[in-house]
Design a protein around this motif. Sequence first.
Motif, PDB file in Angstrom:
ATOM      1  N   ILE A  38     -10.657 -11.118  29.997  1.00  8.47           N
ATOM      2  CA  ILE A  38      -9.723 -10.058  29.178  1.00  8.47           C
ATOM      3  C   ILE A  38     -10.402  -8.661  29.374  1.00  8.47           C
ATOM      4  O   ILE A  38     -10.014  -7.632  29.398  1.00  8.47           O
ATOM      5  CB  ILE A  38      -9.459 -10.417  27.786  1.00  8.47           C
ATOM      6  N   VAL A  39     -11.900  -8.764  28.865  1.00 12.35           N
ATOM      7  CA  VAL A  39     -12.723  -7.703  28.624  1.00 12.35           C
ATOM      8  C   VAL A  39     -12.849  -6.912  30.186  1.00 12.35           C
ATOM      9  O   VAL A  39     -12.787  -5.612  30.227  1.00 12.35           O
ATOM     10  CB  VAL A  39     -14.080  -7.833  28.051  1.00 12.35           C
ATOM     11  N   LYS A  75      -5.838  -5.743  31.842  1.00 13.40           N
ATOM     12  CA  LYS A  75      -4.744  -5.675  32.259  1.00 13.40           C
ATOM     13  C   LYS A  75      -3.854  -6.769  31.192  1.00 13.40           C
ATOM     14  O   LYS A  75      -4.543  -7.840  31.504  1.00 13.40           O
ATOM     15  CB  LYS A  75      -4.281  -5.489  33.392  1.00 13.40           C
ATOM     16  N   PHE A  76      -2.940  -6.415  30.728  1.00 13.31           N
ATOM     17  CA  PHE A  76      -2.166  -7.680  29.941  1.00 13.31           C
ATOM     18  C   PHE A  76      -0.873  -7.767  30.488  1.00 13.31           C
ATOM     19  O   PHE A  76      -0.076  -8.442  29.444  1.00 13.31           O
ATOM     20  CB  PHE A  76      -2.222  -7.119  28.438  1.00 13.31           C
ATOM     21  N   ASP A  77      -0.497  -7.746  31.508  1.00 12.95           N
ATOM     22  CA  ASP A  77       0.862  -8.473  31.926  1.00 12.95           C
ATOM     23  C   ASP A  77       0.726  -9.806  32.203  1.00 12.95           C
ATOM     24  O   ASP A  77      -0.529 -10.133  32.167  1.00 12.95           O
ATOM     25  CB  ASP A  77       1.431  -7.377  33.089  1.00 12.95           C
ATOM     26  N   LEU A  78       1.989 -10.245  32.336  1.00 10.99           N
ATOM     27  CA  LEU A  78       1.810 -11.889  32.704  1.00 10.99           C
ATOM     28  C   LEU A  78       1.200 -12.154  33.569  1.00 10.99           C
ATOM     29  O   LEU A  78       0.438 -13.169  33.751  1.00 10.99           O
ATOM     30  CB  LEU A  78       3.457 -12.129  32.682  1.00 10.99           C
ATOM     31  N   PHE A  79       1.134 -11.537  34.969  1.00 12.74           N
ATOM     32  CA  PHE A  79       0.692 -12.048  36.175  1.00 12.74           C
ATOM     33  C   PHE A  79      -0.716 -11.936  36.079  1.00 12.74           C
ATOM     34  O   PHE A  79      -1.476 -13.008  36.456  1.00 12.74           O
ATOM     35  CB  PHE A  79       1.216 -10.872  37.311  1.00 12.74           C
ATOM     36  N   HIS A  80      -1.400 -10.902  35.575  1.00 11.94           N
ATOM     37  CA  HIS A  80      -2.750 -11.079  35.344  1.00 11.94           C
ATOM     38  C   HIS A  80      -3.384 -11.849  34.264  1.00 11.94           C
ATOM     39  O   HIS A  80      -4.306 -12.488  34.392  1.00 11.94           O
ATOM     40  CB  HIS A  80      -3.299  -9.754  34.935  1.00 11.94           C
ATOM     41  N   PHE A 119     -12.365   9.055  22.890  1.00 11.29           N
ATOM     42  CA  PHE A 119     -12.315   7.754  22.628  1.00 11.29           C
ATOM     43  C   PHE A 119     -10.703   7.300  22.934  1.00 11.29           C
ATOM     44  O   PHE A 119      -9.708   8.119  22.806  1.00 11.29           O
ATOM     45  CB  PHE A 119     -12.224   7.311  21.042  1.00 11.29           C
ATOM     46  N   SER A 120     -10.940   5.878  23.613  1.00  9.44           N
ATOM     47  CA  SER A 120      -9.244   5.345  23.769  1.00  9.44           C
ATOM     48  C   SER A 120      -9.576   3.936  23.994  1.00  9.44           C
ATOM     49  O   SER A 120     -10.559   3.496  24.047  1.00  9.44           O
ATOM     50  CB  SER A 120      -8.796   6.135  25.072  1.00  9.44           C
ATOM     51  N   GLY A 121      -8.442   3.223  24.277  1.00  7.81           N
ATOM     52  CA  GLY A 121      -8.422   1.663  24.361  1.00  7.81           C
ATOM     53  C   GLY A 121      -9.220   1.396  25.572  1.00  7.81           C
ATOM     54  O   GLY A 121     -10.037   0.502  25.483  1.00  7.81           O
ATOM     55  N   GLU A 122      -8.794   2.057  26.806  1.00  2.31           N
ATOM     56  CA  GLU A 122      -9.399   1.732  27.921  1.00  2.31           C
ATOM     57  C   GLU A 122     -10.928   1.902  27.713  1.00  2.31           C
ATOM     58  O   GLU A 122     -11.586   1.321  28.466  1.00  2.31           O
ATOM     59  CB  GLU A 122      -8.794   2.553  28.824  1.00  2.31           C
ATOM     60  N   ALA A 123     -11.274   3.348  27.330  1.00  2.00           N
ATOM     61  CA  ALA A 123     -12.842   3.439  27.324  1.00  2.00           C
ATOM     62  C   ALA A 123     -13.503   2.423  26.530  1.00  2.00           C
ATOM     63  O   ALA A 123     -14.510   2.242  26.748  1.00  2.00           O
ATOM     64  CB  ALA A 123     -12.812   4.737  26.429  1.00  2.00           C
ATOM     65  N   LEU A 124     -13.017   2.041  25.459  1.00  2.00           N
ATOM     66  CA  LEU A 124     -13.467   1.032  24.588  1.00  2.00           C
ATOM     67  C   LEU A 124     -13.926  -0.246  25.628  1.00  2.00           C
ATOM     68  O   LEU A 124     -14.816  -0.697  25.390  1.00  2.00           O
ATOM     69  CB  LEU A 124     -12.725   0.462  23.459  1.00  2.00           C
ATOM     70  N   LEU A 125     -12.945  -0.649  26.367  1.00  2.00           N
ATOM     71  CA  LEU A 125     -13.148  -1.969  27.129  1.00  2.00           C
ATOM     72  C   LEU A 125     -14.183  -1.567  27.945  1.00  2.00           C
ATOM     73  O   LEU A 125     -15.050  -2.490  28.542  1.00  2.00           O
ATOM     74  CB  LEU A 125     -11.829  -2.335  27.890  1.00  2.00           C
TER      75      LEU A 125
END
Lengths: 249, 169, 118, 125
Positions: free
Chosen positions: B15-16, B20-25, D60-66
Motif C-alpha cells: 500500500i505504501v 493506488k487504491f483501485d480494485l485492480f491494484h 503537504f498532500s496525501g501523495e506527498a505523505l506516501l
Amino acid sequence: MKRLTLVILAICALIMLAAAVDLPNWADPSSPASTHLSPDFLEQGYGETATPNIVTVVLADYRSYDTMFEAVVVFAAALIVLVVLRRTPRQRSKMVQHRPVREGRDTVLRGAAQLIIPVMQIFALYVVGHGHYSPGGGFQGGVIFGASFILLALCYNLQFTIDRFKEQAVLFCVAGGVLLYAGVGAICLAMGWNFLGYAGLAGILGVSEVMARSHGILLVEVGVGITVFSVMMSLYYDLASGGDLDEGL
Amino acid sequence: MSAIITFCVMFAFWIVMSGKFDLFHLTMGLLSSGLVTWLSHDLLFSGHTKKFGGLMVEIGRFLRYVVWLSWQIVIANIHIAGLALSPQAREIMDPHVVSFKTVLKTDFARFVLANSITLTPGTVTIRIQDDTFYVHAITAQSAGDLAGAGDGPGEMERWVAWVFEGGSR
Amino acid sequence: MEQFLISIGVALLLLMLMSLFRVVAGPTVIDRILGVNVIGIKTVVLIIIVGILDGRVEMFIDIALAYALLNFITTIAAARFYQRQSQPAAADAEEAKTAPSAPPTAENPPAGKEGSHA
Amino acid sequence: MLNAVVIFLMVSGFMLFFATTVGLLRFPDFYTRVHAAGKGDTLSTALLLAGLIIYYLQDFSGEALLTAVKLSLIVFFVFLASPTATHAIIDAGYEAKVPYWTKRKPSADGEPYPGPERRREDRQI
C-alpha cells in the motif's frame, strides 16, 4: 588466423562507417523518426492502450517482437551457461573441492537478510506491476527479484537456497516465462488478430480493446520478469559453485 | 501465525509503495503479498517469540532501545569526525582487537548487538565465531566502554538482552 | 532553496570524486570495495536530490530504492568473493581446523566475559 | 523556519560526509578506514535524507505523505544495510590478513604485538 580476423573486422567496420554517413543527425527534428513516429506514439499511446508510461507502451506493445526476442536471448544465455558449466555427479568426484570455511560466522548477514529479503521481494513485484505508471517493468523487477534470492544464497549458503528453490523449478521458470510471453501472442493469433496484437484478448478477459492492450502489456511484463529472475538464479547457481551446486561463495 | 503477520506486513508495504487504491491494484497487491508470504514466510520473524503479544512487547522495547542508540550514534559520529579532522590522529589512535564471549542466546539478538557495536563510538564488529565476538576498537577508551567494568556484560549488551530475552536492564 | 540543493549536490559529487581516489589507489582490493560502497550509498542521496529538483520524486524514489538494494548486494557479494579467494583450499582447511581458528587478540582472554583494556 | 531546519540537517550531514571522506583518505590502514566509512556514511546519509524529506513535505498532500514514507523506508534500509555491509567488508579483510597498523611496541619478552600479524605466521599460506 588472427590476421584474417583482423581483416574481416576492418571490412565490417568500414561498411558500418559507410552506412553511418547516411543516418540522420542526432536529434534532428526533421528526421523521419521525429516527424512521424515519435509524435504519433506520444499522442496516441495513452488513447490506444490506457497506459500513461509511453516507454512501457513502446517496449511492450509497439515493438513487442523486439522485447520478446530480448527475453529469448536471456533464455539462451542461461541455457549456454548450463551446457558449459553444469557438471553431472560422475564428473564431480574428480574435482578438487574448494569449500569455504564459514560455520558459525554468518549471524550478522543472516539477521540482515531475513529482514531485507521479504521487503525486497514485495518491492520487486511492485516494480513489475507498476510498469504502467512509473519506471519499471519486467526486466527491472525481475533483476531485483532474482537479486533477493542471490542475497539469500550469499547470506545463508547456496545449498539452503537450492533446498528452497530447486534447480528443476528454476529451469521450469526460465522456460515458462518465455512460454507465457509467446503464449499471449499465440492466443491473440488464435483470436484472429496479429501475433502479439493484445486487443485480441478483449474477448477472453471481457474488457474493452483498449483495456485489453493494457492487460496484455502487464501479462508480457510478468513473463519477462519470470524469465529474468529465474535466469539470474540459474546463472548464479552454476557460476558460484562452478557447476557443482553444492557450495556457493 | 508467522505467515499471517508476514502477509499483513507485506500488504502494508505494498500500500505504501503503490499509492493506488483501485480494485485492480489492490488485487495485484493481495496476490503479490501472498506470493512473497509463500516464498519467505519463515524468514521475517524467524528466531522470535511466536506469540503476538510477545512480539508487541519486543517491538515496544526495541523502540526504547533505538532512542538510546541514536544518541550513541551521534556521539560516535562526532568522535570519528573529530578523529578524522584532528591533526594528530595517529597519536590518538590505538587500534587493537578485542574478543569477548556474549551472554545472548538467539541469533537475532546477536545480530542487533553486532550492528549496534558497529554504529557506536570507536568499535566495529569483525566477526562472530559461534558465541565469541571479535571487535576492532580504534582507541583504548572505546574498547573499555564496550566491555563494561568488571565481569558483567557491557551496557549495550544488557540493553539488547533486555529487549529480546527479557533480562534485567 | 533550489540553489542550496544544487550546491549540496555538486559538493557531494566532488566528495565522491575524492573517495574515488581510494578506489583507484588501493592499496588492496578490499580498500577499493570499501570506496565503491561509500560512493554507492551517496549516489542514492544524489538521485533523490535530482528528483526533487526535477519535481518528480515519486518516480526517482523507485530508482533510488532499487539502487540502494543492488548496491548492498554488490558489496556483500564482492566481500564474500574476496573472502573466499583468501581462504585456504579444502586440503589446507582440514589442518586449519586443528590450528586455533580463533584469531589471537590483544590479551586473548579465556572463557568468561572480559574486555582487553590496553 | 522549516528551511532553516532543512539547511541545518543537510549541512551537518554534509560535514559528516566530508569528515568521512577525509578519514577514508588519510587514516593509516584498512581497519581504521572502515571505521570512518562505516560510521560516517550511515548518519550522514540519514541526515541528508531527513533534510530532503522535510523539504519535500512543505507542500503537504496525501501523495506527498506516501512518498515521504517511502523515503523514510530508504533511511531505515540504510541503517540496516550499512553496518552489515561494513561488517562483511571488515570480515573479508580480516580473513585476508590485510596489513595492520599499530603503535603498540613488541612486549618485553620479544613477543610481537599479537594482532592479526601473528596469524600470518600461524598458518603459513
